[in-house]
Design a protein around this motif. Structure first.
Motif, PDB file in Angstrom:
ATOM      1  N   TRP B  49       0.835  -1.198   0.000  1.00  0.00           N
ATOM      2  CA  TRP B  49       0.000   0.000   0.000  1.00  0.00           C
ATOM      3  C   TRP B  49       0.878   1.259   0.000  1.00  0.00           C
ATOM      4  CZ3 TRP B  49      -1.043   3.696   3.972  1.00  0.00           C
ATOM      5  CH2 TRP B  49      -2.089   4.575   3.637  1.00  0.00           C
ATOM      6  N   TRP B  52       2.292   1.777  -3.387  1.00  0.00           N
ATOM      7  CA  TRP B  52       1.256   2.271  -4.294  1.00  0.00           C
ATOM      8  C   TRP B  52       1.096   3.783  -4.129  1.00  0.00           C
ATOM      9  CZ3 TRP B  52      -2.343   0.476  -7.968  1.00  0.00           C
ATOM     10  CH2 TRP B  52      -3.380   1.376  -8.270  1.00  0.00           C
ATOM     11  N   ALA B  86       0.513  -6.340  -2.749  1.00  0.00           N
ATOM     12  CA  ALA B  86      -0.549  -6.248  -1.750  1.00  0.00           C
ATOM     13  C   ALA B  86      -1.572  -7.363  -1.929  1.00  0.00           C
ATOM     14  CB  ALA B  86      -1.215  -4.885  -1.830  1.00  0.00           C
TER      15      ALA B  86
END
Lengths: 154, 484, 232
Positions: B49, B52, B86
């Motif tokens: 995450w 990202w 993820a």
């Protein structure tokens, strides 16, 4: 590069690439021609050897030394060291996979009592209907086939 | 290089470190080992995450060991990689192995699967990708046999033999690429490909790589292991293999297509493989006589869809591939949760709706989504795929027609099961689901519904990820700033 | 599916593969591969890593991450084999002792094999060999006594301990450079003089970790197969 060296390189090249192809071919033949799982694994080992021979042959150059510096002399021509490093990695990977295959082979022989690929295939293709009616009634997960002593110990 | 980029390596080495330590930690109790494993998987979700959100259109790049590309190995973290890091960790978290299926050794293998899979999507080096592919492969051979089910050993051994043969093909392919281009760095190969890999050598290398990676990606003709292994492995392993691991191999094929092999011949080759995979998968699913095999073959067909999407040029294709892959990663594991309880011939499922209404309801929801009924996410995934195919025209229109026909077959066999579940029971009743049996599937069902509500923002985010993944120029520029 | 149809199909496939590989390899320039990266590494490795053996410089430096993966694969295989064999019957076959020659040789060879293994591991950055080769010899040192007297099993718990710490050491050495703001596995410590035993910075440390890990893994793996293998 002298003409002699070129000629040597050409013959060596044919021999090495030809040998690699031969090893791969013999390996695959061993895997498919007989129905024995042990032979399949031996064939697999041959295929891997053939591939490794091919990889290491890529790095060859005529009149070059092994890629180790001796006595601080760095300006001699050397063969390509990279494929050698790759082959080392590939060999170790092959060892790991074959060792695991051997472990599985032991369990296959123990469980089915045979190493015949046809028998094993027959067992795997068997419809779960042969073993159990409708849905499982008790044990979660594996009611369809008899469960042998599961590997739960660590 | 910023210090932030150095943390790219963490989603790979932290689970690896954990896996090395797990057998030692287990001396203080299996529960502790289990807890450590789960914590590390959660950390990986967080790392994915973070990656990202940290990378926008500019990917993070790190040269391992400080040896600059193309001499050393680079990791390339774009949003696509972050997404799959993820997703893999989420899959491993939901389907963390049960203690009775291998105990600490199974936890260790799962952590290794997570480490290897993260490496697979992050690595920017062809041979390094192979190494991580092997880690994933060997871990899945072991997990496939971990149920103790009699069929497990045979299925795992046949899987191993096919996989090892595939790995040999990959190695020959890598050898051909190296012999032609003299480098293993993906960006460097991309730079040299038009000159060195445009001929038969390049095409042969692509064929070998697709066949090799296709073993995990469930592509025809190297997918014969799928129904055997999915029937014999523990449900949780099947869910991870079918749901996530198969997509990781697709990510590799995606990188190869985007960066190296743009040859029309290579594209048509993959398209042919994809179409045969779809057709063979759906028809085999139609003929299958139990739920587990139905879903195994349906999984093959879905991965065929992903492969087909990859052949569609530019961002549209990659977006479609990501969408279909993600949707399948949510739906198929949930299906396998249901199939784990409802074993045996399909006829035995009569009365299922009465015995287990929640499972039956969930089944209908999942079936509707995978077939592609609006407004469920599956509809949008297929819409993007078909839209891209029709826009591209030519052979793609034919492919789109195949997809539509396959959808009809899919609907036929899924509704056949639905009808069966709602029939009154004849004879033995199907199994009842305890809440704990069904909870992973219910969780995935909730994710599916939430995704339905947020289709628009998810679509925008995925488009961004797809656009940057499709940008080969920026990949090369980021990895080899000095050599353009 | 089975019978002649399968064999014929396989042989046809085999013939096709051979022809394809032959055509491909024929087209490759033997002895004149581009050697793009290889040449650059050959010229830069001594200065950048301090290792006289350039293959070692690649294995532990330029492609050290591959090597971490490689060690991991042995670990995965050993773990998976342990998982698969843990439910197996514990070898009902009477385990024949190895006889006088093997027993005497095992005792005699043990110290030499350990020393040779250690030598090969520690000189991996100077001469052919290194952690994998030395580790395999170390494993043999512990495995031969097992063949000689199968009733005294290998201490798996110690092997696992060595294995775990060696694997951890590799990653910790790699992570150490992260704290100084460098990338994972960046070599540290002084490079020393090219060709000296104490040279090449942290590379010999990595090889030591690899050697211990490979040695304990291979010994454990083979011992496990022997322990249950007696039966089939």
């Amino acid at each position: 590069m002298s003409p002699d060296a070129l000629l040597v390189a050409e013959y060596l090249g044919r021999a090495l690439y030809g040998g690699a192809i031969l090893l791969i071919a013999i390996g695959i033949y061993a895997m498919v021609a007989r129905y024995n799982l042990m032979r399949v694994l031996l064939g697999l080992a041959l295929v891997e050897s053939g591939v490794n021979l091919f990889l290491v042959a890529i790095g060859f150059r005529p009149e070059a030394a092994a890629p180790i510096i001796v006595g601080g002399v760095t300006d001699v021509p050397m063969v390509d060291p990279l494929p050698q490093a790759l082959v080392l990695t590939a060999i170790v990977i092959g060892v790991g996979v074959l060792a695991l295959a051997a472990a599985l082979l032991i369990r296959v022989k123990e469980t089915y009592g045979t190493l015949d690929t046809r028998e094993v295939a027959k067992f795997l293709a068997a419809e779960p209907a042969d073993a159990a009616p409708a849905a499982g009634t008790a044990v979660a997960g594996t009611p369809a086939r008899e469960t042998v002593n599961a590997g739960s110990a660590s | 290089m910023t210090s932030g980029a150095n943390t790219l390596v963490l989603p790979i080495v932290l689970p690896l470190l954990g896996a090395f330590l797990l057998p030692l930690v287990a001396r203080f109790g299996d529960g502790l080992a289990r807890a450590l494993g789960i914590v590390l998987v959660v950390v990986n979700i967080f790392l994915g995450w973070t990656l990202w959100s940290a990378v926008g259109t500019e990917a993070a790049v790190t040269a391992l060991g400080g040896f600059e590309a193309p001499l050393g190995i680079v990791l390339y973290g774009d949003r696509l990689a972050a997404l799959f890091v993820a997703v893999l960790a989420v899959g491993a978290l939901i389907f963390w192995p049960r203690a009775e299926h291998g105990g600490v050794k199974a936890y260790t293998l799962t952590l290794l699967l997570v480490a290897g899979g993260s490496g697979l999507v992050l690595s920017g080096d062809l041979f390094n990708i192979f190494v991580f592919y092997e880690i994933v492969a060997v871990a899945s051979y072991g997990l496939a046999a971990s149920s103790g089910d009699k069929a497990g050993f045979g299925a795992a051994l046949r899987y191993l033999v096919l996989g090892a043969l595939g790995s040999s093909l990959v190695l020959i392919g890598i050898g051909l690429v190296y012999a032609a281009a003299g480098t293993l760095n993906l960006a460097d190969i991309a730079r040299l490909a038009p000159e060195k890999l445009s001929g038969t050598t390049g095409l042969a290398a692509f064929l070998l790589l697709v066949l090799g990676f296709g073993v995990k990606a469930e592509l025809f003709p190297v997918n014969t292991w799928v129904p055997e292994v999915y029937a014999a492995a523990p449900m949780r392993v099947t869910a991870i293999l079918a749901g996530v691991v198969s997509k990781l191999a697709m990510v590799v094929i995606l990188r190869l297509l985007v960066l190296v092999f743009h040859d029309p011949a290579a594209i048509s080759l993959l398209m042919a493989v994809a179409i045969v995979t779809i057709v063979a998968g759906e028809f085999a699913a139609y003929r299958a006589s139990d739920l587990n095999r139905t879903f195994a073959y349906s999984s093959i067909a879905q991965l065929g869809l992903v492969a087909l999407a990859l052949t569609i040029p530019a961002t549209a294709g990659i977006l479609a591939a990501i969408a279909v892959a993600l949707h399948h990663a949510v739906v198929k594991p949930a299906f396998f949760v249901i199939a784990a309880k409802w074993r045996g011939p399909l006829a035995g499922l009569a009365g299922g709706a009465r015995v287990a209404p929640a499972a039956a309801g969930l089944f209908v929801l999942l079936a509707l989504s995978i077939i592609g009924i609006p407004p469920l996410p599956g509809f949008w995934a297929k819409l993007v795929l078909l839209g891209g195919a029709f826009d591209a025209g030519g052979a793609y229109a034919f492919a789109a027609a195949v997809v539509l026909a396959a959808t009809v077959v899919e609907a036929a066999y899924l509704f056949r099961v639905v009808a069966r579940i709602w029939q009154p029971a004849a004879g033995a009743k199907p199994a009842h689901f305890a809440f704990s049996d069904l909870s992973p599937a219910l969780l995935l069902g909730v994710i599916l519904i939430v995704a339905t509500l947020f289709v628009a923002p998810i679509g925008t985010a995925l488009s961004g990820a797809a656009a940057s993944a499709a940008d080969a120029g920026s990949y090369v520029a980021r990895v080899l700033p000095g050599r353009m | 599916m089975h019978g002649y149809g399968r064999t014929t199909a396989s042989l046809l496939f085999l013939a096709g593969l051979v022809v394809m590989l032959y055509a491909l390899f024929q087209a490759l320039p033997f002895g004149a591969a581009p050697m793009q990266v290889g040449q650059e590494i050959v010229s830069r490795a001594p200065g950048e890593t301090g290792a006289a053996n350039i293959v070692t410089a690649i294995l532990l430096g330029y492609r050290g991450f591959d090597t971490l993966g490689e060690v991991t694969i042995l670990f995965v295989a050993a773990t998976a084999a342990g998982l698969i064999l843990s439910g197996a019957g514990a070898g009902d076959l009477p385990k024949a002792p190895g006889g006088f020659i093997l027993k005497a040789a095992a005792d005699l060879l043990f110290p030499f094999l350990v020393v040779l293994g250690a030598y090969i591991i520690l000189h991996g950055h100077l001469t052919p060999g290194g952690g994998f080769q030395g580790g395999a010899i170390m494993a043999a040192a512990f495995f031969i006594p097992l063949l000689a007297s199968p009733t005294s099993p290998l201490n798996h718990s110690t092997a696992a301990l060595v294995e775990g710490f060696a694997g951890t050491a590799f990653i910790v050495i790699g992570l150490a450079s992260l704290m100084w703001g460098e990338a994972f596995l960046t070599p540290f410590l002084g490079k020393g003089t090219l060709g000296d035993l104490f040279s090449a910075g942290s590379l010999p440390l990595l090889y030591l970790a690899i050697g211990l890990k490979v040695g304990s893994e291979l010994a454990g793996l083979m011992a496990r197969i022997v322990e249950v293998g007696g039966k089939s």
